[in-house]
Motif scaffolding. Structure first.
Motif, PDB file in Angstrom:
ATOM      1  N   THR A 284      23.988 -22.551 -87.854  1.00  0.00           N
ATOM      2  CA  THR A 284      24.748 -23.802 -87.872  1.00  0.00           C
ATOM      3  C   THR A 284      26.225 -23.423 -87.756  1.00  0.00           C
ATOM      4  O   THR A 284      26.699 -22.556 -88.490  1.00  0.00           O
ATOM      5  CB  THR A 284      24.540 -24.591 -89.169  1.00  0.00           C
ATOM      6  OG1 THR A 284      24.941 -23.779 -90.263  1.00  0.00           O
ATOM      7  CG2 THR A 284      23.120 -24.989 -89.381  1.00  0.00           C
ATOM      8  N   ALA A 285      26.923 -24.051 -86.806  1.00  0.00           N
ATOM      9  CA  ALA A 285      28.285 -23.579 -86.546  1.00  0.00           C
ATOM     10  C   ALA A 285      29.195 -24.714 -86.072  1.00  0.00           C
ATOM     11  O   ALA A 285      29.608 -24.693 -84.934  1.00  0.00           O
ATOM     12  CB  ALA A 285      28.228 -22.444 -85.499  1.00  0.00           C
ATOM     13  N   PRO A 286      29.603 -25.701 -86.845  1.00  0.00           N
ATOM     14  CA  PRO A 286      29.191 -25.880 -88.227  1.00  0.00           C
ATOM     15  C   PRO A 286      27.927 -26.718 -88.348  1.00  0.00           C
ATOM     16  O   PRO A 286      27.469 -27.001 -89.443  1.00  0.00           O
ATOM     17  CB  PRO A 286      30.390 -26.628 -88.838  1.00  0.00           C
ATOM     18  CG  PRO A 286      30.858 -27.514 -87.722  1.00  0.00           C
ATOM     19  CD  PRO A 286      30.643 -26.711 -86.460  1.00  0.00           C
ATOM     20  N   THR A 287      27.382 -27.194 -87.177  1.00  0.00           N
ATOM     21  CA  THR A 287      26.122 -27.934 -87.208  1.00  0.00           C
ATOM     22  C   THR A 287      25.205 -27.328 -86.152  1.00  0.00           C
ATOM     23  O   THR A 287      25.637 -26.486 -85.352  1.00  0.00           O
ATOM     24  CB  THR A 287      26.357 -29.433 -86.860  1.00  0.00           C
ATOM     25  OG1 THR A 287      26.812 -29.508 -85.502  1.00  0.00           O
ATOM     26  CG2 THR A 287      27.382 -30.080 -87.787  1.00  0.00           C
ATOM     27  N   ASN A 288      23.969 -27.790 -86.130  1.00  0.00           N
ATOM     28  CA  ASN A 288      23.048 -27.270 -85.113  1.00  0.00           C
ATOM     29  C   ASN A 288      23.322 -27.885 -83.750  1.00  0.00           C
ATOM     30  O   ASN A 288      23.216 -27.221 -82.727  1.00  0.00           O
ATOM     31  CB  ASN A 288      21.601 -27.568 -85.509  1.00  0.00           C
ATOM     32  CG  ASN A 288      21.091 -26.614 -86.554  1.00  0.00           C
ATOM     33  OD1 ASN A 288      21.872 -26.062 -87.311  1.00  0.00           O
ATOM     34  ND2 ASN A 288      19.789 -26.417 -86.592  1.00  0.00           N
ATOM     35  N   GLY A 289      23.627 -29.186 -83.722  1.00  0.00           N
ATOM     36  CA  GLY A 289      23.879 -29.852 -82.444  1.00  0.00           C
ATOM     37  C   GLY A 289      25.036 -29.203 -81.704  1.00  0.00           C
ATOM     38  O   GLY A 289      25.092 -29.208 -80.482  1.00  0.00           O
ATOM     39  N   ALA A 290      25.979 -28.630 -82.463  1.00  0.00           N
ATOM     40  CA  ALA A 290      27.161 -27.996 -81.861  1.00  0.00           C
ATOM     41  C   ALA A 290      27.087 -26.481 -81.987  1.00  0.00           C
ATOM     42  O   ALA A 290      28.112 -25.793 -81.912  1.00  0.00           O
ATOM     43  CB  ALA A 290      28.417 -28.528 -82.542  1.00  0.00           C
ATOM     44  N   ALA A 291      25.878 -25.962 -82.133  1.00  0.00           N
ATOM     45  CA  ALA A 291      25.714 -24.529 -82.456  1.00  0.00           C
ATOM     46  C   ALA A 291      26.068 -23.584 -81.325  1.00  0.00           C
ATOM     47  O   ALA A 291      26.204 -22.388 -81.541  1.00  0.00           O
ATOM     48  CB  ALA A 291      24.275 -24.261 -82.896  1.00  0.00           C
ATOM     49  N   GLY A 292      26.227 -24.096 -80.094  1.00  0.00           N
ATOM     50  CA  GLY A 292      26.460 -23.190 -78.964  1.00  0.00           C
ATOM     51  C   GLY A 292      27.923 -22.834 -78.737  1.00  0.00           C
ATOM     52  O   GLY A 292      28.226 -21.861 -78.052  1.00  0.00           O
ATOM     53  N   ILE A 293      28.838 -23.635 -79.268  1.00  0.00           N
ATOM     54  CA  ILE A 293      30.258 -23.469 -78.928  1.00  0.00           C
ATOM     55  C   ILE A 293      30.823 -22.166 -79.482  1.00  0.00           C
ATOM     56  O   ILE A 293      31.438 -21.369 -78.751  1.00  0.00           O
ATOM     57  CB  ILE A 293      31.066 -24.697 -79.416  1.00  0.00           C
ATOM     58  CG1 ILE A 293      30.627 -25.920 -78.605  1.00  0.00           C
ATOM     59  CG2 ILE A 293      32.571 -24.457 -79.295  1.00  0.00           C
ATOM     60  CD1 ILE A 293      31.181 -27.229 -79.086  1.00  0.00           C
ATOM     61  N   ILE A 294      30.624 -21.936 -80.754  1.00  0.00           N
ATOM     62  CA  ILE A 294      31.210 -20.736 -81.363  1.00  0.00           C
ATOM     63  C   ILE A 294      30.590 -19.442 -80.805  1.00  0.00           C
ATOM     64  O   ILE A 294      31.332 -18.520 -80.442  1.00  0.00           O
ATOM     65  CB  ILE A 294      31.189 -20.866 -82.902  1.00  0.00           C
ATOM     66  CG1 ILE A 294      32.306 -21.872 -83.270  1.00  0.00           C
ATOM     67  CG2 ILE A 294      31.393 -19.520 -83.601  1.00  0.00           C
ATOM     68  CD1 ILE A 294      32.427 -22.231 -84.713  1.00  0.00           C
ATOM     69  N   CYS A 400      23.824 -33.401 -75.616  1.00  0.00           N
ATOM     70  CA  CYS A 400      24.240 -32.328 -76.524  1.00  0.00           C
ATOM     71  C   CYS A 400      24.360 -30.946 -75.868  1.00  0.00           C
ATOM     72  O   CYS A 400      25.327 -30.221 -76.124  1.00  0.00           O
ATOM     73  CB  CYS A 400      23.257 -32.257 -77.680  1.00  0.00           C
ATOM     74  SG  CYS A 400      22.708 -33.886 -78.225  1.00  0.00           S
ATOM     75  N   ILE A 401      23.383 -30.556 -75.061  1.00  0.00           N
ATOM     76  CA  ILE A 401      23.356 -29.172 -74.555  1.00  0.00           C
ATOM     77  C   ILE A 401      24.559 -28.909 -73.646  1.00  0.00           C
ATOM     78  O   ILE A 401      25.332 -27.971 -73.870  1.00  0.00           O
ATOM     79  CB  ILE A 401      22.018 -28.887 -73.842  1.00  0.00           C
ATOM     80  CG1 ILE A 401      20.868 -28.989 -74.852  1.00  0.00           C
ATOM     81  CG2 ILE A 401      22.044 -27.503 -73.191  1.00  0.00           C
ATOM     82  CD1 ILE A 401      19.483 -28.927 -74.236  1.00  0.00           C
ATOM     83  N   GLU A 402      24.745 -29.765 -72.650  1.00  0.00           N
ATOM     84  CA  GLU A 402      25.902 -29.569 -71.753  1.00  0.00           C
ATOM     85  C   GLU A 402      27.210 -29.760 -72.504  1.00  0.00           C
ATOM     86  O   GLU A 402      28.214 -29.108 -72.206  1.00  0.00           O
ATOM     87  CB  GLU A 402      25.864 -30.591 -70.616  1.00  0.00           C
ATOM     88  CG  GLU A 402      24.971 -30.197 -69.484  1.00  0.00           C
ATOM     89  CD  GLU A 402      24.919 -31.276 -68.419  1.00  0.00           C
ATOM     90  OE1 GLU A 402      25.680 -32.263 -68.506  1.00  0.00           O
ATOM     91  OE2 GLU A 402      24.099 -31.136 -67.499  1.00  0.00           O
ATOM     92  N   ARG A 403      27.208 -30.649 -73.455  1.00  0.00           N
ATOM     93  CA  ARG A 403      28.452 -30.921 -74.193  1.00  0.00           C
ATOM     94  C   ARG A 403      28.940 -29.661 -74.916  1.00  0.00           C
ATOM     95  O   ARG A 403      30.132 -29.473 -75.095  1.00  0.00           O
ATOM     96  CB  ARG A 403      28.219 -32.073 -75.181  1.00  0.00           C
ATOM     97  CG  ARG A 403      29.489 -32.546 -75.819  1.00  0.00           C
ATOM     98  CD  ARG A 403      29.311 -33.855 -76.549  1.00  0.00           C
ATOM     99  NE  ARG A 403      29.163 -34.958 -75.628  1.00  0.00           N
ATOM    100  CZ  ARG A 403      28.901 -36.207 -75.998  1.00  0.00           C
ATOM    101  NH1 ARG A 403      28.758 -36.495 -77.278  1.00  0.00           N
ATOM    102  NH2 ARG A 403      28.796 -37.174 -75.123  1.00  0.00           N
ATOM    103  N   ASN A 404      28.022 -28.817 -75.303  1.00  0.00           N
ATOM    104  CA  ASN A 404      28.429 -27.562 -75.942  1.00  0.00           C
ATOM    105  C   ASN A 404      29.131 -26.642 -74.948  1.00  0.00           C
ATOM    106  O   ASN A 404      30.100 -25.964 -75.288  1.00  0.00           O
ATOM    107  CB  ASN A 404      27.222 -26.855 -76.546  1.00  0.00           C
ATOM    108  CG  ASN A 404      26.930 -27.336 -77.953  1.00  0.00           C
ATOM    109  OD1 ASN A 404      27.247 -26.658 -78.916  1.00  0.00           O
ATOM    110  ND2 ASN A 404      26.364 -28.532 -78.095  1.00  0.00           N
TER     111      ASN A 404
END
Ligand code: SF4
Length: 466
Positions: A284-294, A400-404
């Motif tokens: 989680t970074a900081p959430t799962n939905g946004a986990a790809g960015i970091i 969500c996926i592309e948004r990351n």
């Protein structure tokens, strides 16, 4: 204060608030029964979901997460193959196995849903009630999954983890302005201040190895997705793109030309979020939905950042550790003053927060001053304001996926842009967080992880439930 290991945790996909949080709530419920010595007397458990958990819980894996949590599984240690075999058993027997207790009849279809009931405290609410053989209530608790895997029990002021350890920190800060003031007074970087605060509860070796383990799990997550083809589960028939993209990039960019950085960064973000959508192991970074960015921006650091890429493993590891610490300082301020929950403030709290954290981490590693690092976070968050949460079919896939991938590229632009200046800027990070909180408050609930507005209704879908 929220620390680095609160914001970054190993968990399972697809959602920190709808999967990890509910699993932890269910785990804490059965632990309380076990501690009271009454778990053997439980004859039935009722599960009720409210608000966003009820509206998008099926697509977000909430129902199965709760069943696994009631079996005593912990998202931090649960491996996907164990989860799958437990769920197969639950489906075939129509019952769950309480840890140290009896078998209790309960399956996905027994979970009661109340999407229109929204609690004032938070829209992600669940109630668990245990009864004995006579039908008498033994224990009933309401929990709120407040984002990023954090859980608050009704009656508690803050998430359980936040009140675990009372300790005094050497460099406390409550706002971005205070953080800069501490850094400038002590002549320390943001990552050094965060590290000093982390040392109040663990050794430097533990901090360093804990962070590097998170980075390892992030890399394994991306690697796993790049080796899986086909479509994502859930019925939307979304094709996995990571394996093809990797293959194409490996052919096109054999020499690892820096001009392809954006493609590689996007690939990592897409891969992590495809793995998340599969219910895989993610951080989680900081959430799962946004986990790809970091992970994607960390990949950029390790492979393209000046003075890091091409350096020894120690140089790269040092940069990774400093990145996590600076990113956590920013994430803690967002969590404290606004929210990292899509159900509370829309996607600006998930992808926006992750982009701000990543921008800060990058600026820190590239040698930014505390003011430049704060500026990097501010730029990324400012240009995420108003981002809604409208997942099609209630699945953490589109948008969500592309948004990351877009969020990762935005974070890199923000981090680099901040370094062009001297850190002096018009809108402070504190002001942008306050604006994000107010924007989230004004946002219609249609755009807060309920799948009742935006793309979720504009795009006709026929999701076959699985
Ligand atoms: S749209 Fe954003 S907040 Fe909503 S589920 Fe997707 S990643 Fe999470």
């Amino acid at each position: 204060m929220v620390g680095v290991f609160d914001l970054f945790r190993i968990g399972v996909g697809p959602s920190s608030s709808h999967t990890v949080g509910p699993m932890r709530a269910a785990g804490s419920f059965v632990q309380a029964l076990a501690d009271a010595g009454s778990i053997r007397d439980v004859a039935s458990i009722e599960v009720e979901l409210f608000g966003s958990l009820a509206a998008t819980g099926r697509g977000h894996g909430t129902f199965t997460a709760i069943l696994l949590g009631l079996e005593g599984q912990d998202p931090q240690t649960l491996m996907p193959e164990v989860a799958q075999s437990s769920l197969d058993r639950i489906e075939s027997t129509g019952s769950i196995q309480l840890p140290g207790g009896s078998k209790v009849p309960l399956g996905v279809d027994d979970i009661r849903l109340f999407p229109k009931i929204v609690f004032d405290r938070h829209s992600n609410a669940l109630r668990l009630t245990a009864r004995d053989v006579n039908g008498s209530v033994m224990c009933a608790e309401t929990y709120f999954s407040v984002g990023g895997g954090f859980v608050v029990r009704e009656g508690e002021a803050v998430a359980g983890d936040d009140q675990d350890e009372e300790c005094s920190l050497p460099y406390p800060f409550g706002t971005g302005a205070e953080l800069i003031e501490v850094c400038e007074r002590e002549e320390m970087s943001i990552s050094a201040v965060m590290l000093a605060n982390e040392l109040a509860t663990r050794s430097e070796t533990e901090v360093r190895s804990g962070i590097l383990q998170l980075w390892e799990v992030m890399q394994a997550c991306a690697h796993s997705a790049m080796n899986r083809s086909g479509v994502l589960p859930g019925g939307l028939e979304v094709r996995r793109r990571a394996p093809d993209l990797r293959q194409r990039l490996e052919q096109q960019d054999e020499e690892r030309n820096p001009r392809y950085w954006q493609e590689w960064v996007s690939l990592i973000a897409l891969a992590v979020n495809e793995e998340n959508a599969t219910g895989g192991r993610v951080v989680t970074a900081p959430t799962n939905g946004a986990a790809g960015i970091i992970p994607a921006v960390l990949y950029y650091v390790a492979n393209y950042a000046e003075d890091v890429a091409g350096g020894s493993q120690e140089v790269i590891d040092d940069a990774i550790v400093r990145f996590f610490l600076a990113a956590a300082a920013i994430g803690a301020l967002i969590k404290e003053h606004a929210s990292i929950s899509g159900a509370e403030v829309g996607c600006q709290g998930e992808v926006g927060a992750a982009a701000a954290m990543a921008a800060a981490g990058l600026a820190e590693v590239l040698g930014g001053t505390p003011r430049q690092v704060e500026n990097a976070a501010e730029i990324a968050m400012e240009h995420s304001l108003g981002l809604t949460c409208d997942p099609i079919g209630g699945l953490v896939q589109i948008p969500c996926i592309e948004r990351n991938a877009i969020g990762a590229v935005k974070a890199i632009s923000a981090g680099r842009m901040a370094l062009w200046g001297d850190g002096i800027h018009h809108v402070s990070f504190d002001q942008v967080i306050a604006t994000m909180r107010e924007t989230g408050r004004d946002m219609s609930s249609k755009y807060k992880e309920t799948a009742t507005g935006g793309l979720a209704i504009s795009v006709g879908v026929n999701v076959v439930e699985c």
